[in-house]
Design an enzyme around this catalytic site. Structure first.
Site, PDB file in Angstrom:
ATOM      1  N   GLY A  10       0.966 -39.064  -2.028  1.00  0.00           N
ATOM      2  CA  GLY A  10       0.798 -37.620  -2.172  1.00  0.00           C
ATOM      3  C   GLY A  10       1.986 -36.898  -1.567  1.00  0.00           C
ATOM      4  CB  SER A  11       4.755 -35.595  -2.468  1.00  0.00           C
ATOM      5  OG  SER A  11       4.480 -35.529  -3.860  1.00  0.00           O
ATOM      6  N   GLY A  12       2.187 -33.057  -1.742  1.00  0.00           N
ATOM      7  CA  GLY A  12       1.980 -31.610  -1.811  1.00  0.00           C
ATOM      8  C   GLY A  12       2.417 -30.973  -0.496  1.00  0.00           C
ATOM      9  CG  ASN A  13       1.740 -26.745   1.926  1.00  0.00           C
ATOM     10  OD1 ASN A  13       0.903 -26.170   2.623  1.00  0.00           O
ATOM     11  ND2 ASN A  13       3.013 -26.437   1.991  1.00  0.00           N
ATOM     12  N   GLY A  15       1.080 -33.292   2.336  1.00  0.00           N
ATOM     13  CA  GLY A  15       1.707 -34.609   2.164  1.00  0.00           C
ATOM     14  C   GLY A  15       3.179 -34.564   2.552  1.00  0.00           C
ATOM     15  CG  PHE A  97      -5.459 -35.130  -8.102  1.00  0.00           C
ATOM     16  CD1 PHE A  97      -6.013 -34.819  -9.337  1.00  0.00           C
ATOM     17  CD2 PHE A  97      -4.689 -34.171  -7.461  1.00  0.00           C
ATOM     18  CE1 PHE A  97      -5.804 -33.565  -9.921  1.00  0.00           C
ATOM     19  CE2 PHE A  97      -4.474 -32.919  -8.037  1.00  0.00           C
ATOM     20  CZ  PHE A  97      -5.031 -32.614  -9.274  1.00  0.00           C
ATOM     21  CE  LYS A 205     -10.730 -27.373   6.655  1.00  0.00           C
ATOM     22  NZ  LYS A 205      -9.526 -26.693   6.150  1.00  0.00           N
ATOM     23  NE  ARG A 269      -3.853 -24.924   0.711  1.00  0.00           N
ATOM     24  CZ  ARG A 269      -3.550 -26.198   0.518  1.00  0.00           C
ATOM     25  NH1 ARG A 269      -2.457 -26.540  -0.150  1.00  0.00           N
ATOM     26  NH2 ARG A 269      -4.336 -27.142   0.985  1.00  0.00           N
ATOM     27  CG  ASN A 270     -10.085 -23.388   0.480  1.00  0.00           C
ATOM     28  OD1 ASN A 270     -10.414 -23.597  -0.685  1.00  0.00           O
ATOM     29  ND2 ASN A 270      -9.571 -24.324   1.254  1.00  0.00           N
TER      30      ASN A 270
END
Ligand code: NAD
Ligand code: 13P
Length: 349
Positions: A10-13, A15, A97, A205, A269-270
Site C-alpha cells: 500500500g502506498s496511499g497517504n 502507506g 482492498f 472511531k 478525512r471522515n
C-alpha cells in the site's frame, strides 16, 4: 541469520508515511535488508506512471506530496514481486482492498513471514459474515498478523510532529521488531496484547468521526461534538465488551482508543467529508472523489459493516449512534436526526 526483508503493501497517504519512516529507520539496523519494497497500485499522474515518479524522484507526488523517501524505498507495481521474499509485510491499504490483495499474493508469501495491519475497518464476506481484517490477512496468507493503530493523521506524522501509536501483539519478538522498524523520537510506540480490541477501536472511531462531521456540518458547537465523542466512545467500549471480552480495560486509554477518536473527530478525512455531506447535500462517494484526490474514506463503509455485524449477533438496536451514522449516509435519515439518537441514547434511560 540472513537479513530480514520488509515489504509495504500500500502506498496511499498513510502507506507512504510509514514507508518514509521505515526507509529511514532501517538504515540504523544491520539485521534488515536495506531495500524496502513498496507495492504501488499503478496509476498515471501527469502523464507518468506513479511507480516511475516514486523511483526517480523518491516522492509519492499524489498521496504524500512534499515528502522524500530515502532511496532504499522502491516502488513495485506488481504486488507479488513486492512481497515474495519479504519476512515482514506491512499492510497499509484502504480496508476495502485488503481481501483482494491477499488473494493476489496468496501462496507467494514466505511461510515464516508475519504481517502487520494498519487498516481501519472490517471485512464483510459474501455470506455477510463480518471479520477482522487481521484475521483475513492471517487466514489467507497462513501467517500471523499483528496491528498498529493510533492517533495518526498521516500528514502530521510525515511532518514529524510528536505523536504515538499502539501496536497489538502477543508475540514479544515480533512486537519488538515492529517497534524497532517504526518508532522514532517523534513517533512513540507502545506494545499491548489486546490485538483484537486495538483493531476494532481503529475501525469504530471512524464511524464516530462521521457523526462528529455531521455535527460540525449542522453548525453545532464543541459541546455537541464532545457529546458525540463521549457517546461514541461508550458504544465503542460496549462493542468491545460485548464481542471481545477479556481485554484490559485500560486499553481504551491508549493511543488507539481515546486519542485516535479525538484526533479523527477534529482533523480527519471522515469528519471533513461528513461535514460537507450535510452542507452540500451531495452523496458521500461524490464528495470522496471531489475532496480527497484519490484517498479513500473508511468511516461510511465501516458503519455499514458494523450494522452487518450487529444484525448477525442480533444486537442491531443497542448501538444507536452507529446505526444513525449508517442511516444518514444511506439517506434513510435526516442528518438532524443524529441529535435524536443522542437525546434518546440508552445512557439517559
Ligand atoms: P488512502 O486513503 O490515501 O488511499 C489511497 C490508496 O488506495 C492509494 O495508494 C491508491 O493507489 C490505492 N488504491 C486505489 N484503488 C486501489 C485498488 N483497487 N487496490 C489497491 N489499492 C488501491 O490510503 P491510506 O491513507 O494510506 O490509508 C490506508 C489505511 O490506513 C486505511 O484503512 C486508513 O484508515 C488507515 N490510516 C490512515 C491514516 C491517514 O491519516 N491517512 C492514518 C491512520 C490509519
Ligand atoms: P481519517 O481516515 O478520517 O483521515 O482518519 C485518519 C486516522 O485514522 C487518524 O488516526
Amino acid at each position: 541469520d540472513p537479513l530480514k526483508r520488509v515489504a509495504i503493501v500500500g502506498s496511499g497517504n498513510w502507506g507512504s508515511t510509514i514507508a518514509k519512516i521505515v526507509g529511514n529507520n532501517i538504515e540504523k539496523f544491520n539485521t534488515f535488508e536495506n531495500e524496502v519494497r513498496m507495492y504501488v497500485y499503478e496509476e498515471v499522474v501527469d502523464g507518468r506512471k506513479l511507480t516511475e515518479i516514486i523511483n526517480q524522484e523518491h516522492e509519492n507526488v499524489k498521496y504524500l506530496p512534499g515528502h522524500k523517501f530515502s532511496p532504499n524505498v522502491v516502488a513495485y507495481p506488481d504486488v507479488v514481486e513486492a512481497v515474495k521474499d519479504a519476512d515482514i509485510l506491512l499492510f497499509i491499504l484502504p480496508h476495502q482492498f485488503v481481501e483482494r490483495t491477499c488473494l493476489a499474493i496468496k501462496s507467494h508469501v514466505k511461510s515464516t513471514a508475519f504481517a502487520v495491519s494498519f487498516s481501519k475497518g472490517f471485512y464483510v464476506g459474501k455470506d455477510k459474515h463480518v471479520d477482522l481484517l487481521s484475521s483475513v490477512i492471517s487466514r489467507s496468507l497462513e501467517i500471523p498478523c499483528y496491528v498498529l493503530m493510533g492517533a495518526n493523521i498521516a500528514t502530521e506524522v510525515a511532518a514529524g510532529t510528536f505523536c504515538e501509536a499502539t501496536v497489538g501483539s502477543r508475540n514479544y519478538e515480533h512486537g519488538q521488531l515492529v517497534k524497532g522498524l517504526i518508532q522514532t523520537d517523534e513517533f512513540r510506540i507502545v506494545i499491548k496484547p489486546d490485538t483484537e480490541v486495538i483493531e476494532v477501536l481503529g475501525a469504530l472511531k471512524n464511524i464516530v468521526a462521521v457523526a462528529a462531521g455531521f455535527s460540525d456540518g449542522l453548525g453545532y458547537g464543541d459541546n455537541t461534538k464532545a457529546a458525540v465523542i463521549r457517546l461514541g466512545l461508550k458504544e465503542m467500549v460496549k462493542f468491545c465488551e460485548e464481542f471481545f471480552p477479556g481485554h484490559h480495560p485500560q486499553i481504551f486509554l491508549e493511543s488507539c482508543g481515546v486519542a485516535d477518536l479525538v484526533t479523527t473527530c477534529y482533523g480527519g478525512r471522515n469528519r471533513k467529508v461528513a461535514a460537507a455531506f450535510v452542507k452540500t447535500g451531495k452523496d458521500i462517494r461524490t464528495l470522496e472523489e471531489e475532496m480527497l484526490n484519490g484517498q479513500k474514506l473508511q468511516g461510511p463503509d465501516a458503519a455499514a459493516e458494523v450494522q452487518e455485524w450487529l444484525k448477525e449477533k442480533g444486537q442491531a438496536n443497542k448501538f444507536p449512534l452507529f446505526a444513525a451514522v449508517h442511516d444518514i449516509c444511506e439517506r434513510r435519515m435526516d442528518p438532524k436526526a443524529l441529535i435524536d439518537a443522542l437525546r434518546y441514547h440508552p445512557e439517559f434511560w
